[in-house]
Design a protein around this motif. Structure first.
Motif, PDB file in Angstrom:
ATOM      1  N   GLU A   1       0.789  -1.231  -0.006  1.00  0.00           N
ATOM      2  CA  GLU A   1       0.023  -0.133   0.012  1.00  0.00           C
ATOM      3  C   GLU A   1       1.003   1.274  -0.032  1.00  0.00           C
ATOM      4  O   GLU A   1       0.439   2.378  -0.502  1.00  0.00           O
ATOM      5  N   VAL A   2       2.012   1.201   0.582  1.00  0.00           N
ATOM      6  CA  VAL A   2       2.817   2.310   0.403  1.00  0.00           C
ATOM      7  C   VAL A   2       3.390   2.549  -0.998  1.00  0.00           C
ATOM      8  O   VAL A   2       3.472   3.701  -1.509  1.00  0.00           O
ATOM      9  N   PHE A   3       3.748   1.552  -1.512  1.00  0.00           N
ATOM     10  CA  PHE A   3       4.251   1.733  -3.048  1.00  0.00           C
ATOM     11  C   PHE A   3       3.118   2.115  -3.794  1.00  0.00           C
ATOM     12  O   PHE A   3       3.359   3.046  -4.757  1.00  0.00           O
ATOM     13  N   ILE A   4       1.876   1.843  -3.649  1.00  0.00           N
ATOM     14  CA  ILE A   4       0.832   2.116  -4.466  1.00  0.00           C
ATOM     15  C   ILE A   4       0.587   3.558  -4.235  1.00  0.00           C
ATOM     16  O   ILE A   4       0.222   4.420  -5.050  1.00  0.00           O
ATOM     17  N   PHE A   5       0.588   4.162  -2.782  1.00  0.00           N
ATOM     18  CA  PHE A   5       0.604   5.545  -2.564  1.00  0.00           C
ATOM     19  C   PHE A   5       1.321   6.524  -3.331  1.00  0.00           C
ATOM     20  O   PHE A   5       0.954   7.284  -3.937  1.00  0.00           O
ATOM     21  N   VAL A   6       2.574   5.882  -3.226  1.00  0.00           N
ATOM     22  CA  VAL A   6       3.914   6.418  -3.758  1.00  0.00           C
ATOM     23  C   VAL A   6       3.780   6.676  -5.384  1.00  0.00           C
ATOM     24  O   VAL A   6       3.921   7.722  -5.797  1.00  0.00           O
ATOM     25  N   ALA A   7       3.162   5.516  -5.936  1.00  0.00           N
ATOM     26  CA  ALA A   7       3.000   5.590  -7.289  1.00  0.00           C
ATOM     27  C   ALA A   7       1.588   6.628  -7.675  1.00  0.00           C
ATOM     28  O   ALA A   7       1.970   7.210  -8.596  1.00  0.00           O
ATOM     29  N   ALA A   8       0.879   6.761  -7.053  1.00  0.00           N
ATOM     30  CA  ALA A   8      -0.303   7.384  -7.195  1.00  0.00           C
ATOM     31  C   ALA A   8       0.026   8.982  -7.034  1.00  0.00           C
ATOM     32  O   ALA A   8      -0.283   9.732  -7.621  1.00  0.00           O
ATOM     33  N   LEU A   9       0.996   9.004  -5.873  1.00  0.00           N
ATOM     34  CA  LEU A   9       1.542  10.514  -5.557  1.00  0.00           C
ATOM     35  C   LEU A   9       2.323  11.058  -6.714  1.00  0.00           C
ATOM     36  O   LEU A   9       2.030  11.999  -7.409  1.00  0.00           O
TER      37      LEU A   9
END
Length: 152
Positions: free
Chosen positions: A115-123
């Motif tokens: 979920e952290v990687f998904i958030f950073v990718a979305a960011l």
């Protein structure tokens, strides 16, 4: 020296974010849940950061220039415009939904959680989309060279 200083500042920031719990989305979401499982501890973290920033700015800005630059790079605009308000709203909504802000998510990448990687990718996707939108708006607003010739 400059790279080492930047690395050390980032390291101190990341460790501080991690120790304070700002990299833990459950703790952040509990801070926002005032009517439920409210956890006020992040208010102390933010208050402490404000105090350090207030004192730091007073001390540092008395100097003629920063240690590793010829001059201070301070914002000069003080007006509230749509991009500022929209960006602030998007930041707040995203922080409230995901429990991450950019400063807390980057140190949390070290946890390896998806979920952290998904958030950073979305960011990063949001940053790119905003830049593209900004460029498209400025291209539409500025006249093309052939339009200038037609108007003269």
């Amino acid at each position: 020296m400059r790279i080492l200083t930047i690395y050390l500042i980032g390291l101190v920031f990341g460790v501080g974010i991690s120790i304070s719990g700002m990299a833990n989305p459950a703790k952040v979401l509990n801070f926002f849940d005032v009517a439920g499982t409210w956890d006020p501890s992040l208010a102390y973290v933010m208050g402490g950061a404000l105090i350090v920033t207030f004192i730091g700015y007073r001390y540092v800005l008395k100097r003629p220039a920063p240690f590793l630059s010829a001059s201070f790079q301070l914002p000069t605009r003080r007006d509230l415009d749509l991009p500022l308000i929209g960006g602030s709203a998007a930041f707040g909504v995203g922080w409230g939904i995901a429990g991450f802000c950019p400063g807390g998510a980057l140190p949390a990448l070290g946890t390896g959680q998806a979920e952290v990687f998904i958030f950073v990718a979305a960011l990063l996707g949001g940053i790119i989309a905003a830049k593209l939108l900004q460029a498209a708006i400025s291209n539409r607003a500025s006249p093309k060279p052939n339009q200038l010739e037609e108007n003269t």
